[in-house]
Every structure is written in structure tokens, then in C-alpha cells.
Design a protein around this motif. Structure first.
Motif, PDB file in Angstrom:
ATOM      1  N   ASP A 108       0.889  -1.132   0.016  1.00 15.60           N
ATOM      2  CA  ASP A 108       0.080  -0.060   0.074  1.00 15.60           C
ATOM      3  C   ASP A 108       0.885   1.229   0.078  1.00 15.60           C
ATOM      4  O   ASP A 108       1.977   1.323   0.503  1.00 15.60           O
ATOM      5  N   ALA A 109       0.134   2.464  -0.194  1.00 20.82           N
ATOM      6  CA  ALA A 109       1.069   3.666  -0.410  1.00 20.82           C
ATOM      7  C   ALA A 109      -0.050   4.781  -0.493  1.00 20.82           C
ATOM      8  O   ALA A 109      -1.215   4.563  -1.034  1.00 20.82           O
ATOM      9  N   THR A 110       0.504   5.942   0.227  1.00 19.95           N
ATOM     10  CA  THR A 110      -0.373   7.055   0.250  1.00 19.95           C
ATOM     11  C   THR A 110       0.341   8.325  -0.405  1.00 19.95           C
ATOM     12  O   THR A 110       1.543   8.429   0.160  1.00 19.95           O
ATOM     13  N   LEU A 111      -0.182   9.050  -1.489  1.00 17.50           N
ATOM     14  CA  LEU A 111       0.415  10.271  -1.677  1.00 17.50           C
ATOM     15  C   LEU A 111      -0.134  11.513  -1.303  1.00 17.50           C
ATOM     16  O   LEU A 111      -1.503  11.511  -1.557  1.00 17.50           O
ATOM     17  N   THR A 112       0.365  12.342  -0.762  1.00 19.28           N
ATOM     18  CA  THR A 112      -0.256  13.576  -0.273  1.00 19.28           C
ATOM     19  C   THR A 112       0.083  14.746  -1.210  1.00 19.28           C
ATOM     20  O   THR A 112       0.887  14.440  -2.185  1.00 19.28           O
ATOM     21  N   LYS A 113      -0.672  16.073  -1.069  1.00 18.02           N
ATOM     22  CA  LYS A 113      -0.458  17.296  -1.711  1.00 18.02           C
ATOM     23  C   LYS A 113       1.011  17.575  -1.932  1.00 18.02           C
ATOM     24  O   LYS A 113       1.617  18.068  -3.034  1.00 18.02           O
ATOM     25  N   GLN A 114       1.684  17.225  -0.860  1.00 15.11           N
ATOM     26  CA  GLN A 114       3.284  17.849  -0.735  1.00 15.11           C
ATOM     27  C   GLN A 114       4.017  17.043  -1.481  1.00 15.11           C
ATOM     28  O   GLN A 114       5.330  16.768  -1.275  1.00 15.11           O
ATOM     29  N   HIS A 115       3.614  15.998  -2.266  1.00 16.73           N
ATOM     30  CA  HIS A 115       4.487  15.029  -2.957  1.00 16.73           C
ATOM     31  C   HIS A 115       5.047  13.969  -2.134  1.00 16.73           C
ATOM     32  O   HIS A 115       6.345  13.323  -2.246  1.00 16.73           O
ATOM     33  N   LEU A 116       4.820  13.558  -1.070  1.00 19.00           N
ATOM     34  CA  LEU A 116       5.330  12.528   0.073  1.00 19.00           C
ATOM     35  C   LEU A 116       4.530  11.462  -0.150  1.00 19.00           C
ATOM     36  O   LEU A 116       3.283  11.256   0.038  1.00 19.00           O
ATOM     37  N   LEU A 117       5.342  10.406  -0.603  1.00 16.70           N
ATOM     38  CA  LEU A 117       4.734   8.957  -0.629  1.00 16.70           C
ATOM     39  C   LEU A 117       4.886   8.149   0.576  1.00 16.70           C
ATOM     40  O   LEU A 117       6.374   7.791   0.710  1.00 16.70           O
ATOM     41  N   THR A 139      12.191  -3.070   3.449  1.00 10.55           N
ATOM     42  CA  THR A 139      11.528  -2.274   4.787  1.00 10.55           C
ATOM     43  C   THR A 139      10.183  -2.676   5.099  1.00 10.55           C
ATOM     44  O   THR A 139       9.664  -3.241   3.952  1.00 10.55           O
ATOM     45  N   VAL A 140       9.602  -2.448   6.037  1.00  7.61           N
ATOM     46  CA  VAL A 140       8.018  -2.604   6.031  1.00  7.61           C
ATOM     47  C   VAL A 140       7.434  -1.289   5.834  1.00  7.61           C
ATOM     48  O   VAL A 140       6.325  -1.169   5.822  1.00  7.61           O
ATOM     49  N   ALA A 141       8.127  -0.127   6.035  1.00  7.44           N
ATOM     50  CA  ALA A 141       7.660   1.169   5.893  1.00  7.44           C
ATOM     51  C   ALA A 141       8.675   2.074   5.591  1.00  7.44           C
ATOM     52  O   ALA A 141       9.737   2.295   5.968  1.00  7.44           O
ATOM     53  N   ALA A 142       8.265   3.264   4.476  1.00  2.13           N
ATOM     54  CA  ALA A 142       9.235   4.183   4.242  1.00  2.13           C
ATOM     55  C   ALA A 142       8.659   5.262   3.657  1.00  2.13           C
ATOM     56  O   ALA A 142       7.481   5.116   3.187  1.00  2.13           O
ATOM     57  N   GLN A 143       9.013   6.582   3.638  1.00  3.50           N
ATOM     58  CA  GLN A 143       8.458   7.752   3.197  1.00  3.50           C
ATOM     59  C   GLN A 143       9.506   8.252   2.025  1.00  3.50           C
ATOM     60  O   GLN A 143      10.542   8.454   2.406  1.00  3.50           O
ATOM     61  N   VAL A 144       8.898   8.509   1.108  1.00  3.82           N
ATOM     62  CA  VAL A 144       9.664   9.141   0.000  1.00  3.82           C
ATOM     63  C   VAL A 144       9.170  10.485  -0.502  1.00  3.82           C
ATOM     64  O   VAL A 144       7.957  10.809  -0.795  1.00  3.82           O
ATOM     65  N   ASN A 145       9.998  11.806  -0.572  1.00  3.97           N
ATOM     66  CA  ASN A 145       9.512  12.791  -1.145  1.00  3.97           C
ATOM     67  C   ASN A 145       9.775  12.748  -2.748  1.00  3.97           C
ATOM     68  O   ASN A 145      11.087  12.892  -3.058  1.00  3.97           O
ATOM     69  N   LEU A 146       8.956  12.707  -3.582  1.00  2.00           N
ATOM     70  CA  LEU A 146       9.064  12.511  -4.894  1.00  2.00           C
ATOM     71  C   LEU A 146       9.629  13.894  -5.440  1.00  2.00           C
ATOM     72  O   LEU A 146      10.098  13.848  -6.667  1.00  2.00           O
TER      73      LEU A 146
END
Length: 196
Positions: A108-117, A139-146
Motif C-alpha cells: 500500500d501507499a499514500t500520496l499527499t499534496k506535498q508529494h510525500l509518498l 523494509t516494512v515502511a518508508a516515506q519518499v519525497n518525490l
């Protein structure tokens, strides 16, 4: 100047509108794929789609990333988009060519308006560049700034290289700079082949 989020949502919206138009012309609109209620709760998606693919370009028209997912849900009230089984491919420009550089997958993934995935469950990040220093991150969780290429995780992270394997707690890195740093409790194992 359009930002990537506007382009991303526009592509998804156009794809969904075209699809909806086709379904209505065939008199076969499936219930539940487009939510038409005027008032939505934060947990009710504004629109949804299945087996979608979208391409996101920068201001110069260069391909930045490609997003595919089995299911996509967009929520207007929170301005987020949820993906089930996403595959995100990041691209770089080199010698006037657009080349795939990283592939991100997760349950699963969630993308925000600030381009954080935010990627969750079975996160696998694959380096698609030849001769890379490391080829795989799990890993089990990571956050990416696109936008910036920054990647962080506060969970256990495994890195795999050509002849080594490292595991640690937490990660800071950047896709554009091709770096990844494990933060705490780092253990590295080498598989050095003898030269003859």
C-alpha cells in the motif's frame, strides 16, 4: 507553472472521466467506482479506479515518474491518494535520454499534496542503474519525497549490494544523490571472493 501534483491528479481525473464516459455510453456504469455524493466523509473516496497507470512530467516536459496500481482511491477532503499494490518507477535525465532509475513497490501507499509518498508493508526499492553501489532496499515502511528524492524510514532496513548485505534500524537517503545511510544498530556482512 504547473506542479507535479496538479499534473498527476489531472492525468488520473482525465483517465477516470474518459473511462466513465465510455461506460455510460455502453450503459454499463459499475456502482461504486465514482462516488457522486455532494458531501463526503474523510473516509469516503471522491473517486476510485482499478488497474491505473499515470505518467508525471516536470515543468520542462521530462518524465519524472510512472505510477501503476491495482486500485487507486482519491480523497478530496484530505487531498490524498491511496494506492493498492503500487509500482512507482522514478526516472532521471542523462545524455538527453530518460532512463528508469528506481522502482518502488509495496502492498500500500499514500500520496499527499506535498508529494510525500508513504509506502507500507513489503516495501522494496530497486536500484535500476547499472553498476550501482547497492541494488535493493527492503523494509516494512518508508516515506519518499518525490520532489527532492529524499527517502526515510524508522523501521528495520535491509540493504543489498554486489557482495555485501547490511541491516540497520532507520534510514536516511536520497535517490537523486544515490545515497542511503543506515542509522542505528548497523550490521554489515561481506561476501568477498578470493582472487586467483
Amino acid at each position: 507553472m504547473l506542479n507535479r501534483w496538479t499534473i498527476f491528479l489531472s492525468i488520473i481525473a482525465l483517465a477516470l472521466l474518459g473511462w466513465l464516459y465510455q461506460l455510460r455510453n455502453e450503459s454499463a456504469v459499475s456502482a461504486g467506482l465514482i462516488i457522486e455524493s455532494a458531501q463526503h466523509s474523510p473516509s469516503t473516496p471522491t473517486y476510485a479506479g482499478e488497474n491505473l497507470k499515470s505518467l508525471v512530467f516536470d515543468e520542462k516536459g521530462d518524465l519524472q515518474y510512472e505510477a501503476k496500481a491495482k486500485r487507486v482511491l482519491h480523497f478530496d477532503q484530505t487531498d490524498t491518494t491511496d494506492f493498492q499494490q503500487p509500482i512507482i518507477v522514478l526516472y532521471t535525465q542523462a545524455d538527453d535520454k530518460t532512463l528508469p532509475s528506481w522502482r518502488l513497490t509495496a502492498n500500500d501507499a499514500t500520496l499527499t499534496k506535498q508529494h510525500l509518498l508513504s509506502l507500507t508493508q513489503n516495501v522494496v526499492i530497486t536500484n535500476l542503474s547499472p553498476n550501482a553501489h547497492f541494488s535493493l532496499l527492503k523494509t516494512v515502511a518508508a516515506q519518499v519525497n518525490l520532489r527532492s528524492g529524499d527517502v526515510i524510514s524508522n523501521r528495520t532496513v535491509e540493504l543489498f549490494g554486489p557482495q555485501w548485505y547490511s541491516v540497520g534500524q532507520g534510514l536516511h537517503g536520497n535517490f537523486k544523490q544515490k545515497i542511503a545511510t543506515l542509522i542505528n544498530q548497523v550490521q554489515t556482512h561481506y561476501d568477498v571472493q578470493p582472487t586467483l
